[in-house]
Structures are given as C-alpha cells and as structure tokens.
Design an enzyme around this catalytic site. Structure first.
Site, PDB file in Angstrom:
ATOM      1  N   HIS A   2      35.364  34.694  45.679  1.00 28.35           N
ATOM      2  CA  HIS A   2      35.666  34.867  44.262  1.00 28.35           C
ATOM      3  C   HIS A   2      36.982  34.187  43.900  1.00 28.35           C
ATOM      4  O   HIS A   2      37.083  33.478  42.899  1.00 28.35           O
ATOM      5  CB  HIS A   2      35.742  36.355  43.908  1.00 28.35           C
ATOM      6  CG  HIS A   2      34.457  37.091  44.054  1.00 28.35           C
ATOM      7  ND1 HIS A   2      33.378  36.886  43.229  1.00 28.35           N
ATOM      8  CD2 HIS A   2      34.080  38.051  44.942  1.00 28.35           C
ATOM      9  CE1 HIS A   2      32.383  37.690  43.588  1.00 28.35           C
ATOM     10  NE2 HIS A   2      32.785  38.391  44.622  1.00 28.35           N
ATOM     11  N   LYS A  57      41.097  34.066  56.008  1.00 32.07           N
ATOM     12  CA  LYS A  57      40.868  35.237  55.155  1.00 32.07           C
ATOM     13  C   LYS A  57      40.957  36.530  55.958  1.00 32.07           C
ATOM     14  O   LYS A  57      41.600  37.505  55.536  1.00 32.07           O
ATOM     15  CB  LYS A  57      39.502  35.145  54.482  1.00 32.07           C
ATOM     16  CG  LYS A  57      39.126  36.409  53.696  1.00 32.07           C
ATOM     17  CD  LYS A  57      37.633  36.520  53.485  1.00 32.07           C
ATOM     18  CE  LYS A  57      37.267  37.917  53.018  1.00 32.07           C
ATOM     19  NZ  LYS A  57      35.804  38.121  52.909  1.00 32.07           N
TER      20      LYS A  57
END
Length: 239
Positions: free
Chosen positions: A169, A149
């Site tokens: 999310h 990420k």
C-alpha cells in the site's frame, strides 16, 4: 570501466536524491492531512520481537485476516517458539495452512528458528532493542527470506526503533505522490522514505498510509475525489 549494473544503481540513486528534494516540502502537509483523516494511531506496547518477525512472515502475500488466523493457530499449537523449533515442518505447515503458502512459510519459519538458536544460543531477540541500529538490521537481514519490510516491521513495532516499513500500500501511494521514483528498488524505497518522514512519526505515518491505501488509494479504481492527499498527487494530476 563501471559495469552496467553499477551505472544503473548510480542513476537510481541520483533519481532518489532528486525526488527527495522535490517532495520534501509536501511531506508535513501529507502527514497532517493523513492525521486529520485517520487520527493518531498508538503502538501496542510489549510486543515480542520474534512474534512480530514471524507474524510478518505469515503476512506475506495474504490478507490480514488470514495471517492473523495462521499466527493464532501457530501459537495455540506451539505455546513457545522453542516447541515450534523442535517440531516437524509438517506440523508447522498444518498449523498455518489457513494463511496461504503454508509449505513455503513453514520451512522458512523452521529454518529461521534454528538459525537464530545456532547464532544466539536462545530464541530471545530482546537484544535488538538495545543493539546499534545497523547491527540490528544486519542481524535480521542475514536470514533467508527476510527482506527490508520484515526487518523494519520487527524493529519498529516490537523494538520502537526508528525504521520505516514499506508495504505494498505504501509503495503504491508513495509512487503516486512522487515520494519515490517509479523505478525504485525495495531497499531504495525504504532508504528514501526513512529520510523524508520525521523519525518521531514513523509509526503514525506507516499505519495511516496503510489505512489510506485500503480505504481510498486502492490499486484499482482509487477514490480520488475522496482523497485527503489529492492536491499532492501526481497520479491524479496525470489522469
């Protein structure tokens, strides 16, 4: 004889490929519905790669408000990253205390700055905008505590490279939509989502999925009746 770990990885890859084919036809409609609900976000130009890299580290396991405050405090205390590199870990920790996990993150930031300087002779990461994409990824991933990420956020936001970042999310929504398998590693999820999302829409989809995860597709008590993606959602269909 292949090891159990290798066999498990092979099985996971098959699952990823199967999911890829199964949901590909839904992706354009998912993207369009998100755009209709949340608009077309525009990237912020001129971001510094090292700013984004450290800002993403600070965002780990905390809220946006806390991480932003910690980043601003850090930049106020150390106007240049070279000053932060030369500072004591305790000084960095004091500057980012509002962001949570300050002791752990201060050591990571200090070590990261030193390692970049040792490898490059400076803290300038602008070369990531021009380097072959695989080399840019490998460079960032070589540092301890820098996962897929953080690599992807740095390359997409600061370098406009075609890499799709996945946060908590997006991971949750992608599973509920069956875009990725339930059992899927961070690396596999990044690889799969990078394949099924059109490269030219990475930024738009990343931002809109996060907006959707915060407002509607929440971890607990998701607002399924208000969801613009409900007709593509296996989670809703199984409820």
């Amino acid at each position: 004889m292949p090891s159990k770990a290798k066999a498990a990885r092979a099985k996971a890859c098959v699952a990823v490929d199967d999911a890829d084919h199964a949901v590909a036809e839904n992706v354009p409609y998912i993207i369009q519905n998100l755009k209709s609900a949340y608009g077309l976000p525009k990237p912020e130009p001129g971001l510094d790669p090292l700013d984004v890299l450290i800002g993403t580290i600070l965002s780990q396991a905390t809220s946006d408000t806390n991480s932003y405050r910690a980043f601003e405090n850090l930049k106020r205390r150390f106007p240049s990253w070279e000053q932060a590199r030369r500072a004591r870990v305790a000084s960095i920790e004091a500057a980012i205390r509002s962001g949570g996990l300050a002791r752990q993150k201060s050591k990571r930031i200090k070590n990261l700055l030193n390692e970049i300087y040792e490898q490059r002779g400076s803290l300038d990461l602008s070369f990531l905008k021009r380097a072959p994409l695989d080399e840019a990824r490998q460079f960032l991933a070589s540092f301890k505590g820098i996962g897929p990420k953080t690599v992807a956020c740095t390359l997409l936001f600061a370098c406009s490279r075609p890499v799709f970042p996945i946060d908590t999310h997006i991971f949750r929504i992608a599973r509920r939509l069956a875009l990725i398998p339930e059992r899927c590693s961070d690396e596999q999820a990044h690889e799969l989502m990078g394949r099924i999302i059109p490269q030219g829409r990475y930024f738009e989809v990343h931002v809109n999925l996060i907006r959707h995860g915060r407002r509607v597709c929440r971890p607990q008590a998701p607002l399924c009746e208000e969801c613009c993606l409900v007709e593509y959602c296996e989670y809703y269909g199984s409820g």
